[in-house]
Design an enzyme around this catalytic site. Structure first.
Site, mmCIF file in Angstrom:
data_model
loop_
_atom_site.group_PDB
_atom_site.id
_atom_site.type_symbol
_atom_site.label_atom_id
_atom_site.label_comp_id
_atom_site.label_asym_id
_atom_site.label_seq_id
_atom_site.Cartn_x
_atom_site.Cartn_y
_atom_site.Cartn_z
ATOM 1 N N SER A 227 0.622 -1.219 -0.086
ATOM 2 C CA SER A 227 -0.059 -0.227 0.029
ATOM 3 C C SER A 227 1.037 1.230 -0.063
ATOM 4 C CB SER A 227 -0.912 0.149 1.216
ATOM 5 O OG SER A 227 -2.186 0.936 1.022
ATOM 6 N N GLU A 348 -9.413 -6.222 -4.124
ATOM 7 C CA GLU A 348 -8.720 -5.187 -3.546
ATOM 8 C C GLU A 348 -9.787 -4.216 -3.055
ATOM 9 O OE1 GLU A 348 -5.012 -4.584 -2.174
ATOM 10 O OE2 GLU A 348 -4.883 -5.080 -4.134
ATOM 11 N N HIS A 452 -7.978 -5.675 0.131
ATOM 12 C CA HIS A 452 -6.768 -4.760 0.566
ATOM 13 C C HIS A 452 -6.203 -5.306 1.858
ATOM 14 C CE1 HIS A 452 -4.117 -1.634 -0.243
ATOM 15 N NE2 HIS A 452 -4.316 -0.973 0.967
#
Length: 532
Positions: A227, A348, A452
């Site tokens: 990220s 995600e 995610h």
């Protein structure tokens, strides 16, 4: 129900700030005090767990099969007059520094760190190494940059002994300045917008100078992140001052082609935009009319800065450390060339869609056009997006998640991989376990799947505690660690009997199947091909 773009953006980045909290269970804020230093008798043999670095001796913790060293200073505390300056070398010490306890997390709001943190004395790193202090040959080194939207997170959340032991590597996790303390931009302020990136480079310089003391090879360093940590890796690939500090790159859920128009990415901002945000912060904390605004800002408490900093945090390009936007550097081939392993998760965007829906956005066939129009950077594309992602009565959440995931992660990752592949070895994956441990403690409005952060428990014991995995998931975790660490060793993830990972295609990672798939399967990247 229409969700204005600014609302979606604010919710998204607020969630991004909490995204590190999805994965590492919350950790208590460390007390911001320096570890104790005790005398080491010169005539006595070196005790177990003690290594000698250029700055002094450190005593770590000896476990069954591995050693950990926590809270090692890699730079001087950036406090007082050193706030918003480039990181300086730490002060050496005599005796033995106690490296058996975590150091303070950098100043941040409540989230991954319970209650947040106001510590500025936070530039520390942690080392995890297999137990033999002097291996037959130096071990590859993996330097991990945590995620959290450049606003939250701490290196100590990522307990790395499984990676270190199974992969026979040395793992380094890093704290770096966050939020306004890491990315403030003002005219005339040297290092504006890149203090957090400069910290990462200082940690890499520590690794180059001292990792051999822990059994690591300073000539074989992989910079890895997820990220915001992945976007940081992209920035370091584009930074001239990072040349020679690392030799391979792992980019998880943070493609180098990210743009500010994509609301879920802490991608780089131009200096003029960042300076406007810095001017706004200066006014909010009461320093705009001061004779010397920067001196005034340096007296403002971290808590007050945190209360008034913007939700968005971005590294700044057009600066000495980052002359060029990483996305532009990718397009023109100006990223440093080295082997790259990169990928994203199949679902995600689901965690973002779930958070936005919990905040009040309703996604139904009737509201879907307005939601798409408010979300898409170019509202004229709304009909095309609706055609590619139709919403029926009961699938609004997953469809919204697919739009967020494709536009911000899957398709930019594919674009990044294509652009890199013509210049360097590239290995691309997609983590696809639909039953991965859920990253939130709050019950979501729909199943999140491989969203995610959900790949992280397969690589680390987050918050120091392993997640409950089924036996097939444990096998997948072992296989992923094998891929990641073989890549760190040689630039090629293949070997040890694992399913072959080809340089073309995408290696799909599932508990019951690991192997290549055709690029673009399950995503609508044609819709986003010419988007920012």
């Amino acid at each position: 129900m229409r969700a204005p773009a600014v609302v979606i953006r604010s919710l998204a980045v607020a969630l991004a700030s909490a995204s590190a909290a999805f994965a590492p269970l919350p950790v208590a804020a460390a007390t911001p005090t320096a570890p104790a230093v005790t005398a080491l008798p010169t005539a006595a043999p070196t005790p177990p767990g003690v290594v000698h670095t250029h700055d002094g001796a450190v005593r770590g913790s000896v476990h069954d099969g591995y050693r950990t060293y926590q809270g090692i200073p890699y730079a001087a505390p950036p406090v007082g007059a050193l706030r918003w300056t480039a990181p300086r070398p730490p002060s050496p010490w005599t005796g033995v520094r106690d490296a058996r306890h975590t150091a303070p997390a950098c100043a941040q709001p409540d989230g991954e760190v319970r209650g947040g943190s106001t510590a500025e004395d936070c530039l520390y790193l942690n080392v995890t190494a297999p137990d033999a202090a002097t291996p037959a040959r130096p071990r590859p080194v993996v330097v991990w940059l945590h995620g959290g939207g450049l606003t939250t997170g701490t290196g100590s959340s990522y307990e790395a002994h499984r990676m270190a032991v199974r992969g026979d590597v040395v793992v380094v996790t890093v704290n770096y300045r966050l939020g306004a303390l890491g990315f403030l931009t003002r005219p005339g302020l040297a290092g504006s917008g890149t203090f957090g990136l400069a910290d990462q480079q200082a940690a890499l310089r520590y690794v180059r100078a001292d990792i051999a003391a822990y059994g690591g090879d300073p000539r074989n360093v992989t910079l890895a992140g997820q990220s915001a940590g992945a976007y940081s890796v992209c920035a370091q690939l584009a930074s001239p001052s990072a040349a020679g500090l690392f030799h391979r790159a792992i980019i998880e859920s943070g493609p180098c082609s990210g743009q500010p128009e994509r609301p879920f990415a802490p991608s780089a901002y131009p200096r003029v935009t960042a300076e406007a945000a810095g001017t706004e912060l200066t006014a909010k904390v009461g320093c705009a009319q001061a004779a010397h605004p920067l001196a005034c800002l340096r007296k403002v408490s971290p808590a007050r800065l945190l209360a008034h900093q913007g939700i968005d945090q971005h590294p700044v390009y057009g600066t000495p450390l980052l002359p060029k936007d990483p996305a532009s550097a990718l397009a023109t081939g100006d990223l440093r060339r080295m082997p790259v392993l990169l990928g994203s998760n199949h679902d995600e965007g689901n965690v973002w869609a779930a958070g936005i829906m919990r905040a009040g956005t309703v996604v139904t066939p009737e509201t879907w056009p307005d939601v798409v129009r408010s979300y898409t950077p170019d509202p004229a594309r709304t009909p095309e997006v609706i055609r590619a992602y139709p919403v029926t009565a009961d699938d609004g959440g997953p469809v919204f998640g697919a739009v967020i995931g494709d536009s911000n992660y899957a398709c930019p990752t594919a674009s990044t991989a294509r652009r890199l592949a013509g210049r360097m070895p590239v290995w691309r994956y997609e983590f696809s376990d639909p039953n991965a441990p859920r990253p939130t403690t709050t019950e979501p409005p729909f199943p999140l799947g491989a969203t995610h952060t959900t790949e992280l428990p397969y690589l680390f014991d987050l918050g120091g505690r392993p997640r409950a995995l089924t036996e097939p998931q444990k096998r997948l975790a072992d296989m992923m660690i094998g891929y990641w660490t073989r890549f760190a060793r040689s630039g090629d993830p293949n070997g040890e009997g694992a399913p072959r990972w080809p340089r073309t295609g995408v290696q799909t990672l599932l508990p019951d199947r690991v192997g290549p798939t055709r690029p673009g399967m399950g995503h609508h990247c044609d819709v986003w091909a010419d988007q920012p």
